[in-house]
Design an enzyme around this catalytic site. Structure first.
Site, short mmCIF file in Angstrom:
data_model
loop_
_atom_site.label_atom_id
_atom_site.label_comp_id
_atom_site.label_asym_id
_atom_site.label_seq_id
_atom_site.Cartn_x
_atom_site.Cartn_y
_atom_site.Cartn_z
CB THR A 171 21.67 -32.50 62.09
OG1 THR A 171 22.55 -33.02 61.07
CG2 THR A 171 20.48 -33.42 62.23
CD GLU A 172 24.19 -30.49 55.99
OE1 GLU A 172 24.51 -29.30 56.05
OE2 GLU A 172 24.86 -31.34 55.38
CG ASN A 173 21.25 -35.29 58.51
OD1 ASN A 173 21.66 -34.39 59.22
ND2 ASN A 173 21.34 -36.55 58.85
CB SER A 203 16.29 -29.59 56.67
OG SER A 203 17.39 -29.37 57.52
#
Lengths: 234, 223, 223, 234
Positions: free
Chosen positions: D59-61, D101
């Protein structure tokens, strides 16, 4: 000590030993500074930081709050300084990788770094990585990153090379490490501010200003335009 | 893709080709993947370009690889050391190419390769011989030099512990170049002191996530 | 320099000037420094440029700062959300400037500011409206767009725990922008759930080293 | 399934539901892949990954090995996905900050990302962030980074918009997210390969190839130049 203080000629002491130079540097590091001490002579500065100085030492190989060199029983091959010498960690230390360590340096987060030098110019150019001699193997390490990265760059060196040539010069003849990056130069005979305004003499040690000026081929200014002999000087 | 947990260092370095660019972790001996380098010597790949902070110490590890004549070119920040006699002799005899790169630029160029950055403007080295021939540009009153990524075909790194997915943690200043090199090579091989079960490393403290690691091998004794 | 351990959030945001660029951490509510934003509203600085991933949610935090008319310009990746009505109205009324930046470019531009990089070539956004007017260059067969650093006067971030030197650790995905913003502002203010003694955080797991942190304040309850 | 397989016309099933499309995508994700699932429909793909798929979700976060959405009692405000929905962590997870990320994304380390789209061109251009409508507030999030970063980009969308216009097009009329970045398009009526060679139809669902081709204003090629009806098809 700052550049607005008048020149002090200490005729009763000097030339300074390496330890005395290190003590001068240590005196000029503000409380709580984040500092990188270069390999060699600059390492001595750590021994002269007073108890409670709050100074946090950075080592380029990925650590903040580095402690003193490891005693024989403390050696951990995973914990060294930039000179590959086993060191220790202090409470509040942090480890990080090389890209983060040099981002910290290049990004201007270190308050002060202290480096040795072959030559420094009056404008603050630094030459400390390569003599330019034929056959010499170049090796730069982190010197260029430190030179342009730290907020203030202090140089510790003897004022004259073994062959008698001055190391504070109009223009560096050795290959440069960085342009206009040095702020302060601590030598055995005098301390200087260098930069766009040229070289200012802050203190002399065992040599009068005039004699010093005559031995250097660099336009010099006494700090604050005035010359003061400390009380008790001959 | 799923990490390969190797039986030994020879399996871990299998398939490295002649002419490869090999990123080698470590700063001095801290974090140096000695067993992987020894295996690479046995494996036999030659005409290598090695990217590492130093150019070998003493007669073991990287120095031994150099001594075997397997390295055509070395990219490093600090080749000359008190015990770099193997490199020194090869260099003086013109038998190895050297590219000296400021240490932070070396790290950042590998980071750029790992992060998909095409090039970056760095203030390091401006006005010095190491910036000669490089593009420069003034940005907001400061001069920068344009630097390009360094990407490896293979990275050989030393870490402290891996889990069986390939997540890595390091120990103290032995972390150094490992996490950066792990992002910057097509095949990343890590030697570790111990391999633990998945879930045994706290997700908050993973330094190199498993996505970067292709092969791990346990060498030496767990600390 | 030595971190300032603040008695409350008001002390932590003291001195922020009109016209400042303020980096605000968080991704949605995770890692959002809500108490610091509330204190910034009380503090009164206006004409701010805010850099944050989103443009406020609901009526609290960043949305409340916007609602007070304190923000002249917002730089973010994702302003439009189901509950971004405060921003939406200001934007439609032409009362706030918006610069939309791809999320990774936003993070990388702040990293560049923190890492002393003058500019970098990114493949993100090439050929899209967000690259219009930007310099592009082909490097090794791929097209990149030149991106410049984003530096803050102040960063307001939320972390999980600080020691009294200012070393920070985060928790789970609340880490997000905090560590990057901490490198990219002149004054970095962190609100944390607890402040512990120096030495209580393992040096291996520090995410934001103390060098980056200027002020910390304990808010809310230790988890 | 790969592009060298011949076209399959499934006339006994289709148009596909969102879940059926998600199942098709899941089937094409190799064992052990590192995958980012975009906000919205692509999230459904996770439900169709078989036990033991070894797929690791990003997940990008700032997380790898993200688990399913949090059950009511598991909600942790510090642990969400890119859509700000509370999620869980699986053993072997790792957390990292936003710059790391997106370095992971931009640097080409994710094997696959699955995104929704407004339009995809035959060359693989993607438009999925902005309708270009007057007054619409632009919001891109991580879409552009994912589009150009992942090794393979899969798009999930209905083949026709609500107004009946095709979403697989010669040239995107909506503002672009990325140029030539899409590899595979999964729709309710067909799956496609797109790229420099144009659009290839891999499978159709509930519609013969010829009918499909007639409804799209895009030059199409049947996969491997051949068309195969699966056994049992009418």
């Amino acid at each position: 000590m700052n550049a607005s203080t008048s020149l002090v000629e200490n005729l009763d002491r000097g030339p300074l030993s390496k330890d005395e130079m290190a003590a001068l540097v240590a005196r000029d590091i503000p409380h709580g500074s984040y500092v990188n001490l270069g390999i060699g002579q600059p390492t001595l500065v750590a021994d002269h930081l007073p108890e409670g100085s709050g100074v946090v030492l950075h080592t380029e190989n990925g650590m903040l709050n580095m402690g003193p060199a490891a005693a024989p029983g403390q050696v951990d091959p995973d914990l060294t300084n930039a000179g590959k010498i086993p060191v220790t960690e202090l409470p509040g230390a942090a480890y990080f990788h090389h890209a983060d360590s040099f981002a910290m340096m290049r990004g201007g987060h270190l308050d002060i770094c202290v480096l040795g030098a072959f030559q420094v110019s009056a404008a603050g150019d630094l030459a400390n990585w390569h003599t330019g001699a034929r056959g010499a193997i170049p090796a730069v390490g982190g010197a260029m990153d430190l030179a342009i990265g730290a907020k203030k760059v202090f140089v510790m060196m003897t004022l004259f090379a073994k062959d008698g040539s001055p190391k504070l010069v109009r223009e560096c003849s050795y290959p440069l490490t960085g342009l206009g990056c040095v702020d302060r130069v601590y030598t055995d005979l005098a301390t200087f501010c260098v930069g766009p305004e040229g070289a200012t003499v802050l203190e002399t040690f065992g040599i009068p200003y005039d004699v010093l000026a005559a031995r250097l081929d660099v336009p010099l200014t006494p700090a604050n335009g005035a010359r003061i002999l400390p009380p008790g000087s001959s | 893709m799923t990490v390969q947990v190797c039986a030994d260092a020879d399996e871990a370095v299998a398939g490295i080709r002649d002419g490869s660019t090999v990123l080698v972790g470590g700063f001095g001996m801290a974090g140096m993947p000695v067993e992987l380098i020894d295996a690479l010597i046995r494996q036999g790949a030659s005409e290598l370009t090695v990217v590492s902070n130093n150019a070998g110490n003493g007669d073991t590890g990287l120095a031994a690889l150099l001594a075997k004549g397997r390295v055509r070119r070395i990219v490093c920040s600090f080749p000359r050391q008190s015990d770099s006699w193997v490199f020194d002799q090869l260099y003086r005899e013109g038998r190895i190419e050297l590219e000296v790169v400021p240490q932070g630029t070396l790290a950042e160029r590998m980071r750029a390769a790992g992060a998909g950055i095409g090039a970056f403007f760095s203030p390091t080295g401006v006005g010095t011989p190491l910036a000669e021939g490089k593009e420069t540009r003034e940005i907001r009153g400061r001069t920068y030099v344009l630097e390009y990524p360094i990407k490896g075909d293979v990275a050989l790194i030393g870490a402290h512990r891996a889990d069986r997915m390939g997540n890595l943690v390091y120990r103290k200043t032995a972390r150094n170049f490992g996490p950066v090199m792990a992002t910057a090579a097509n095949t990343v091989v890590a030697q570790v002191r111990e391999i633990v079960e998945v879930g045994a490393i706290d997700p908050e403290v993973v330094v190199t996530p498993s996505i970067y690691v292709d092969r791990v091998v346990q060498t030496g004794v767990p600390a």
